[in-house]
Design an enzyme around this catalytic site. Structure first.
Site, short mmCIF file in Angstrom:
data_model
loop_
_atom_site.label_atom_id
_atom_site.label_comp_id
_atom_site.label_asym_id
_atom_site.label_seq_id
_atom_site.Cartn_x
_atom_site.Cartn_y
_atom_site.Cartn_z
N GLY A 196 0.82 -1.19 0.00
CA GLY A 196 0.00 0.00 0.00
C GLY A 196 0.85 1.24 0.00
O GLY A 196 2.08 1.18 0.19
N THR A 232 -1.79 -2.99 7.66
CA THR A 232 -1.30 -2.23 6.51
C THR A 232 -2.00 -0.88 6.44
O THR A 232 -1.36 0.16 6.27
CB THR A 232 -1.51 -3.01 5.21
OG1 THR A 232 -0.81 -4.25 5.28
CG2 THR A 232 -1.02 -2.22 4.01
N GLU A 236 -0.60 3.00 6.82
CA GLU A 236 -0.77 4.01 5.78
C GLU A 236 -1.58 5.21 6.28
O GLU A 236 -1.32 6.35 5.88
CB GLU A 236 -1.43 3.40 4.55
CG GLU A 236 -0.64 2.27 3.89
CD GLU A 236 0.77 2.65 3.52
OE1 GLU A 236 1.07 3.86 3.40
OE2 GLU A 236 1.60 1.74 3.34
N HIS A 239 0.78 7.53 7.88
CA HIS A 239 1.42 8.43 6.90
C HIS A 239 0.46 9.53 6.48
O HIS A 239 0.85 10.70 6.38
CB HIS A 239 1.83 7.63 5.66
CG HIS A 239 3.06 6.80 5.83
ND1 HIS A 239 4.20 7.26 6.44
CD2 HIS A 239 3.32 5.51 5.45
CE1 HIS A 239 5.12 6.31 6.43
NE2 HIS A 239 4.61 5.24 5.84
N TRP A 247 12.41 4.98 11.30
CA TRP A 247 13.84 5.16 11.02
C TRP A 247 14.08 6.40 10.15
O TRP A 247 15.21 6.66 9.75
CB TRP A 247 14.42 3.91 10.35
CG TRP A 247 13.85 3.60 9.00
CD1 TRP A 247 14.39 3.95 7.79
CD2 TRP A 247 12.65 2.90 8.71
NE1 TRP A 247 13.58 3.51 6.77
CE2 TRP A 247 12.51 2.85 7.31
CE3 TRP A 247 11.66 2.30 9.49
CZ2 TRP A 247 11.42 2.24 6.68
CZ3 TRP A 247 10.59 1.69 8.87
CH2 TRP A 247 10.48 1.66 7.49
N THR A 260 9.95 8.22 19.96
CA THR A 260 10.26 6.99 19.22
C THR A 260 11.78 6.91 19.12
O THR A 260 12.39 7.77 18.48
CB THR A 260 9.63 7.00 17.81
OG1 THR A 260 10.07 8.15 17.10
CG2 THR A 260 8.11 7.01 17.91
#
Length: 584
Positions: A196, A232, A236, A239, A247, A260
């Site tokens: 995705g 998933t 998304e 985001h 990272w 984090t």
């Protein structure tokens, strides 16, 4: 502008298209394309990067001003619409599977997920309830009744990317758009399985939303064997609400969230905690890296948390005018989209269906699957001219076709709120069981003037327009050939020219010979011609010829107007790899 794509003296077999997909997944190959598409968007429009910097500044000011604390306890409801892009197969997922995804999304974004208890003790105090909920829209952009699901037939569901979004789109300042597809195109030259991708806030409104593979949407139906457990979409949506990978999309880079811990890179599978202690330098992650965070690449059954800092970023994005997200959860928009808790009567259904299979031998049955949407039908009225029986009131009837030909199908789907009718012309293609011609060689030059010839048929798989046509403008021999108008790319999908069946029972070394003429155009994309053979009247196909682009061309010239081949611009193709069909 037209361009001629012609065949002359087509002999023997079926011309069509087909493919087989083998998805061998390895956890080290799973990828999310969100950052990749962001970088591409910046190249096309530098304003996207400016918007992101402005958004980062707004979110920082929001947090510094105590915005997260002021919003504590405020549940932000997001209206959602799912656009299912399908070819009538299993990728046309059920409403139950979509609702399962919504339910699981709401558990994760309220930290009500049962596996929250698996968050390591050291991170429990950092884990957060983002206070965000998601609801399927009950009113569409025109104020009409909807169940929050739109279904669109398109071959673009294969190797999808941003191009599927124009097929069906609702205003992104009112709805979270989710496009569900069969497969997603990878980046050029890179291995991996794309599950995705999302668009970061502040980008192009016309492409704003999330694209998901159907088999990673929810955790039932086509996704029931996925070990990503519906996470998933959780990833998304993170985001879509402004979160980066933990990272930072670089070795030990930053995601701009203080709680984090730095991570050297993505994690796969499900490591044991603690993992990678201080991998990015002394004191950077003394408790190990947070691989159980939803913004990592670990499997869904391993992920179980957002952090307080990530909640702050998402809350800031939902309060930002730059993000394009601040109107979504307003009371006026919830009322406009029917997601304010109001109860609506069921919607009238939109009739839709698909045959299984579409190509059959005479005397073979076809099952018609009801894919009606928008409202759940309670009754069905089918009409099958040429079929036995010729009508049915079953939801998914099975019909026998005894006579070769091309047949229409009509469905009227109804419930207490209303009904709709859909007719698909030329949907079912029935071929003779045995060859109509028994004298070898078999030959067709299209000289009779009747097109398609007897027991042949033309089939555009997207049910839009038949593209194969008869022409007398050019021919290798005689007066006629068949051609495709392809100057502008022929975006309607796959165009099939299907012959009658032939008897090879007395043929020991069959060959297929045909003449072709083709020229490339600067605007025609990358056309492809395939020849396929079927011994099951089209139920299953085997590719025996495949050419595209320059290898298909019969002239070196790139044309900008009608291509009408002269005598020297025809090439003959001979397929001698057909001995397996001897005796059939």
């Amino acid at each position: 502008m037209k361009k001629l794509f012609t065949l002359s003296s087509l002999v023997i077999f079926f011309v069509g298209d087909g493919y087989a997909q083998h998805d061998h997944q390895h956890t080290s190959e799973i990828k999310c394309l969100t950052q990749y598409y962001y970088e591409q968007a910046v190249k096309e429009n530098p304003q996207v990067a400016i918007n992101r910097n402005m958004l980062d500044y707004e979110v920082q000011r929001f947090l510094e001003d105590g915005g997260a604390e002021k919003n504590a306890g405020v549940i932000k409801v997001i209206p959602v619409v799912f656009h299912i892009i399908h070819e009538g197969g299993s990728e046309n997922i059920s409403k139950a599977q979509i609702q399962d995804q919504i339910n699981r999304l709401n558990l994760d974004f309220r930290r009500l997920n049962a596996d929250a208890a698996n968050t390591p003790t050291i991170f429990q105090s950092t884990a957060a309830d983002p206070e965000i909920e998601f609801r399927l829209a009950q009113l569409d952009p025109g104020g009409n009744c909807t169940d929050g699901i739109v279904r669109v037939f398109s071959h673009l569901t294969n190797n999808a990317r941003n191009n599927v979004k124009a097929l069906s789109y609702w205003p992104s300042n009112k709805y979270l758009n989710v496009w569900v597809v069969k497969s997603i195109e990878n980046t050029s030259g890179q291995a991996g399985v794309i599950l995705g991708f999302a668009q970061f806030p502040g980008g192009n409104a016309a492409t704003d939303g999330i694209v998901l593979r159907n088999d990673f949407t929810g955790a039932i139906g086509t996704a029931q064997s996925s070990n990503y457990a519906a996470r998933t979409m959780t990833h998304e949506v993170g985001h879509w609400l402004g979160l980066r990978h933990i990272w930072g999309d670089g070795a030990c880079d930053t995601d701009y969230v203080s709680d984090t811990p730095p991570a050297e890179g993505p994690h796969y599978g499900c490591p044991s905690h603690p993992y990678h202690i201080n991998q990015c330098g002394a004191g950077t992650s003394p408790n190990g890296e947070m691989f159980m965070n939803y913004m990592d690449y670990t499997i869904g059954t391993c992920q179980n948390m957002f952090t307080i800092g990530q909640k702050g970023v998402m809350t800031g994005v939902l309060n930002s005018s730059v993000s394009g997200r601040n109107n979504l959860w307003t009371s006026s928009n919830l009322a406009a989209t029917g997601t304010d808790g109001s109860v609506f009567p069921p919607c009238a259904p939109t009739a839709d269906f698909s045959p299984d299979p579409k190509y059959v031998c005479a005397g073979t049955s076809v099952t018609f699957n009801d894919f009606s949407w928008n409202g759940d039908p309670t009754s069905w009225d089918w009409q099958f001219p040429g079929g036995t029986p010729s009508s049915s009131t079953a939801q998914n009837p099975t019909i026998v076709y005894n006579t070769p030909g091309v047949y229409d199908v009509t469905l009227t789907a109804s419930n207490a709120s209303g009904s709709s009718t859909k007719t698909i012309t030329g949907l079912v293609r029935v071929s003779a069981n045995t060859g109509a011609v028994n004298i070898y060689p078999f030959q067709e030059g299209f000289e009779s003037g009747n097109f398609p010839p007897a027991d042949w048929f033309v089939d555009n798989e997207s049910f839009i327009t038949n593209e194969w046509e008869l022409t007398s403008l050019a021919a290798h021999s005689g007066a006629n050939s068949v051609y495709i108008q392809n100057a502008s790319g022929n975006t309607n999908g796959i165009d099939n020219l299907v012959t009658t069946t032939y008897d090879f029972s007395n043929v020991t070394n069959p060959q297929l010979i045909f003449w072709r003429a083709f020229a490339l155009s600067s605007s025609s994309g990358l056309p492809r011609l395939r020849v396929l053979v079927s011994t099951s009247c089209g139920n299953l196909w085997q590719v025996r010829y495949n050419k595209s682009g320059a290898t298909l061309a019969t002239t070196a010239s790139v044309i900008s107007s009608n291509f009408i081949p002269n005598a020297s611009q025809w090439d003959a193709d001979t397929l001698a790899n057909l001995t397996t069909y001897s005796g059939n």
